[in-house]
Write an enzyme that holds these catalytic residues in place. Sequence first.
Site, mmCIF file in Angstrom:
data_model
loop_
_atom_site.group_PDB
_atom_site.id
_atom_site.type_symbol
_atom_site.label_atom_id
_atom_site.label_comp_id
_atom_site.label_asym_id
_atom_site.label_seq_id
_atom_site.Cartn_x
_atom_site.Cartn_y
_atom_site.Cartn_z
ATOM 1 C CB SER A 1 -0.849 0.050 1.208
ATOM 2 O OG SER A 1 -0.285 0.156 2.379
ATOM 3 C CG HIS B 1 -0.634 -5.577 4.277
ATOM 4 N ND1 HIS B 1 -0.261 -4.728 5.306
ATOM 5 C CD2 HIS B 1 -0.142 -5.071 3.191
ATOM 6 C CE1 HIS B 1 0.438 -3.655 4.773
ATOM 7 N NE2 HIS B 1 0.378 -3.900 3.612
ATOM 8 C CD GLU C 1 -0.146 -1.968 9.131
ATOM 9 O OE1 GLU C 1 0.248 -1.126 10.178
ATOM 10 O OE2 GLU C 1 0.209 -1.775 7.997
ATOM 11 C CD GLU D 1 2.582 -5.261 7.804
ATOM 12 O OE1 GLU D 1 2.091 -4.849 8.898
ATOM 13 O OE2 GLU D 1 2.868 -4.467 6.893
ATOM 14 C CG ASP E 1 -2.132 1.991 8.398
ATOM 15 O OD1 ASP E 1 -2.756 3.051 8.054
ATOM 16 O OD2 ASP E 1 -0.888 1.639 8.050
ATOM 17 C CD GLU F 1 0.685 3.815 9.803
ATOM 18 O OE1 GLU F 1 0.893 3.513 10.687
ATOM 19 O OE2 GLU F 1 0.987 3.593 8.726
ATOM 20 C CG ASP G 1 2.680 4.946 5.827
ATOM 21 O OD1 ASP G 1 3.540 5.541 5.279
ATOM 22 O OD2 ASP G 1 2.078 3.876 5.654
ATOM 23 C CE LYS H 1 5.505 2.201 5.660
ATOM 24 N NZ LYS H 1 4.231 2.324 4.975
ATOM 25 C CG HIS I 1 7.152 -4.001 9.087
ATOM 26 N ND1 HIS I 1 6.625 -5.144 9.070
ATOM 27 C CD2 HIS I 1 6.243 -3.148 9.529
ATOM 28 C CE1 HIS I 1 5.357 -5.105 9.499
ATOM 29 N NE2 HIS I 1 5.169 -3.938 9.569
ATOM 30 C CE LYS J 1 3.184 0.630 10.393
ATOM 31 N NZ LYS J 1 1.822 0.702 9.536
#
Length: 420
Positions: free
Chosen positions: A40, A151, A160, A201, A238, A282, A309, A334, A362, A385
């Site tokens: 994403s 994900h 998330e 994840e 998130d 997030e 993000d 990131k 990550h 995270k």
Amino acid sequence: VIENVKAREIFDSRGNPTIEADVILSDGTLGRAEVPSGASTGDREAVELRDGGTRLMGKGVLKAVANVNGKIKKALIGQDPCQQAEIDKIMIDLDGTPNKARLGANAILGVSMATARAAAASKHLPLYRYLGGVDLELPQPFFNVINGGVHADSGIAVQEFLITPIERTSFRDGMEKIANIYHTLKKVLAKEGYETAVGDEGGFAPKLSSTEEAIEMLYRAIKEAGYEPGSEIGIAIDPASSEFYSDETHKYSFEGKELDSDELLVYYQKLVAEYPALISIEDGFSEHDWDGFKKQTDVQGKQIQLIGDDIFVTNPKIFKEGIDKGVANSILIKLNQIGTVTETIDTMKMARANGYTTMISHRSGETGDTFIADFAVAMNAGQIKTGSMARSERVEKYNQFLRIEEELGGNVGLAHFPKR
Ligand code: PGA
Ligand code: ZN
């Protein structure tokens, strides 16, 4: 000095090709780093150079490998690996584009991280010590225990659902709490008849009906494991909402409804009111909906952490606009969104100077490399995270904190999440 630079194509946790870079010094020291890859991704991330064509679904990175083994190697031979900023600048200048499109951010970042590793090794220092100062802190860890969005095929819009041990006496103590909750969550989901297979994840990917149901499951697991949601264990989400935002209609396709920004904000307000353990959201709004994100910051920014993000992509120039406009109060970090260690550090310094919290992250496509664990300690990032309590490419990062904690004993602090 740097004697050789060499890259190869390896595979990430999703079976996609990625870069591994080696930096070899004249004394024989080797620094090696592996580069992660997101799903994403934000539109304005630095360019991940891929080969295209038919080989490996077009995802090969042989062009990026060739750039390392050719132009980058040539430019870096003879350079001092301890001059990280200088090394990164040489590569940025060599690339010459604003988004590392020519050489590839994957090529550049691999070498940037491998340079730091080589320099640390040549000084016989652990990476966290080489990159960091003397007062080091272990971050507040966020564990992504339910996976949705792109994900997993769980069908949940929110990408998330994370839990964090707010109350903990050590990193290990916090991780033990999360392990207990993770295993309890598996039992809770199984009892309700849900799948307990995991997503990208390492979090579970059950076909839940709504965000509320996912949070209810977390509450149940936290309580059944013997902890108090809110005071002891915090919850973060998130939504990665850029993924379900339409640039045409300016609406969010969320759990069967088409919501405009104001309606989505009302929804988040309801969530925060209903679940006092929810401490952080997030990318609640799309990277193309700065107004929505700004409104959320005005309304909820004093109450909870609002992380940018996709909207900031770890880019100091874009982040500066966000600071000036008063968007978010926290930034996700990131390394591969921007492409060098030095620029990442610049963004983090900017965050600190402007009262934004930072969370190292990550990517959903990861490798066994634990660089970000050391980096989080070195930078006193405050938060990290890196997935769930499953899939070694995730757990290895958390395990690295256990090693660092043991190594530093009483000489390391424990970052604590600002209380809601
Ligand atoms: P990505 O997701 O690595 O797939 O981009 C991580 C995130 O959105 O935080
Ligand atoms: Zn995100």
